[in-house]
Each structure stands twice: as structure tokens, then as C-alpha cells.
Scaffold this motif. Structure first.
Motif, mmCIF file in Angstrom:
data_model
loop_
_atom_site.group_PDB
_atom_site.id
_atom_site.type_symbol
_atom_site.label_atom_id
_atom_site.label_comp_id
_atom_site.label_asym_id
_atom_site.label_seq_id
_atom_site.Cartn_x
_atom_site.Cartn_y
_atom_site.Cartn_z
ATOM 1 N N VAL A 155 0.838 -1.202 0.000
ATOM 2 C CA VAL A 155 0.000 0.000 0.000
ATOM 3 C C VAL A 155 0.872 1.250 0.000
ATOM 4 O O VAL A 155 0.602 2.211 -0.725
ATOM 5 C CB VAL A 155 -0.949 -0.008 1.217
ATOM 6 C CG1 VAL A 155 -1.701 1.303 1.326
ATOM 7 C CG2 VAL A 155 -1.898 -1.179 1.143
ATOM 8 N N VAL A 156 1.926 1.258 0.765
ATOM 9 C CA VAL A 156 2.835 2.406 0.828
ATOM 10 C C VAL A 156 3.500 2.616 -0.528
ATOM 11 O O VAL A 156 3.635 3.747 -1.005
ATOM 12 C CB VAL A 156 3.883 2.203 1.943
ATOM 13 C CG1 VAL A 156 4.923 3.306 1.900
ATOM 14 C CG2 VAL A 156 3.210 2.149 3.293
ATOM 15 N N GLU A 157 3.905 1.543 -1.186
ATOM 16 C CA GLU A 157 4.552 1.660 -2.488
ATOM 17 C C GLU A 157 3.575 2.180 -3.540
ATOM 18 O O GLU A 157 3.940 3.000 -4.392
ATOM 19 C CB GLU A 157 5.115 0.312 -2.913
ATOM 20 C CG GLU A 157 6.293 -0.130 -2.062
ATOM 21 C CD GLU A 157 6.750 -1.542 -2.398
ATOM 22 O OE1 GLU A 157 6.169 -2.164 -3.304
ATOM 23 O OE2 GLU A 157 7.713 -1.998 -1.757
ATOM 24 N N VAL A 158 2.326 1.730 -3.486
ATOM 25 C CA VAL A 158 1.318 2.208 -4.436
ATOM 26 C C VAL A 158 1.033 3.685 -4.193
ATOM 27 O O VAL A 158 0.949 4.479 -5.148
ATOM 28 C CB VAL A 158 0.033 1.362 -4.334
ATOM 29 C CG1 VAL A 158 -1.104 2.003 -5.110
ATOM 30 C CG2 VAL A 158 0.283 -0.054 -4.812
ATOM 31 N N LEU A 159 0.875 4.086 -2.946
ATOM 32 C CA LEU A 159 0.631 5.493 -2.635
ATOM 33 C C LEU A 159 1.802 6.372 -3.049
ATOM 34 O O LEU A 159 1.608 7.478 -3.570
ATOM 35 C CB LEU A 159 0.336 5.665 -1.154
ATOM 36 C CG LEU A 159 -1.022 5.146 -0.682
ATOM 37 C CD1 LEU A 159 -1.139 5.270 0.830
ATOM 38 C CD2 LEU A 159 -2.143 5.880 -1.370
#
Length: 89
Positions: A3-7
Motif C-alpha cells: 500500500v505504501v509503495e502504491v501510494l
């Protein structure tokens, strides 16, 4: 962690698009094709290809869509006394 990488990827993409748009607007401004001018009614900045001020901008034309509660308050205050008053400059 995904999720952090996508954001982070979405944030980087948004910054890239915003930077590219600003670079093109700046280059067109340097070349004299586009100018930043103020609106006659509300004094917001807008892009135009002429030196004349804008007669109305998106904020003036679509004020109820952009800020519905604030426009209701200003519409009432501007119409007191039976005439419209011009706010700001």
C-alpha cells in the motif's frame, strides 16, 4: 508495504503531471502565447492569450458548484437592498 509503495507511486505520478503542466504553461508564457491575467469580478488569476482582463473566470461562472455554502452566504449578502454589490478588486 504494498500500500505504501502504491501510494508513493501515485504521489510521484501526480507530481510529475503537475510539474509538466507548469513547465508547459511557463514556456508558453515566456514565448508570449499565454498570459496570466486577473478576472474583473473576483480578481482570481486565469490564463488567456490576450492582454485584456478576463470578464469572468471559472470561479465566477460556477461559484455554486465550487463552494455551495459560501456562495449561498455571499449571494444573500450581496442582494441586500435590492441591488448587487461588487466585492473585492
Amino acid at each position: 508495504m504494498v500500500v505504501v509503495e502504491v501510494l508513493a507511486g501515485v504521489l510521484v505520478a501526480a507530481l510529475l503531471v503537475a510539474t509538466t503542466v507548469m513547465a508547459y504553461a511557463g514556456m508558453l508564457g515566456i514565448l508570449g502565447f499565454v498570459r496570466f491575467v486577473r478576472c474583473d469580478h473576483c480578481a482570481h488569476l486565469g490564463l488567456t492569450s490576450t492582454l485584456n482582463p478576463l470578464r469572468s473566470c471559472a470561479y465566477c461562472r460556477h461559484g455554486r458548484l465550487l463552494h455551495p455554502l459560501a456562495s449561498l452566504h455571499h449571494a444573500h449578502a450581496a442582494n441586500i437592498g435590492g441591488h448587487r454589490t461588487r466585492s473585492g478588486s
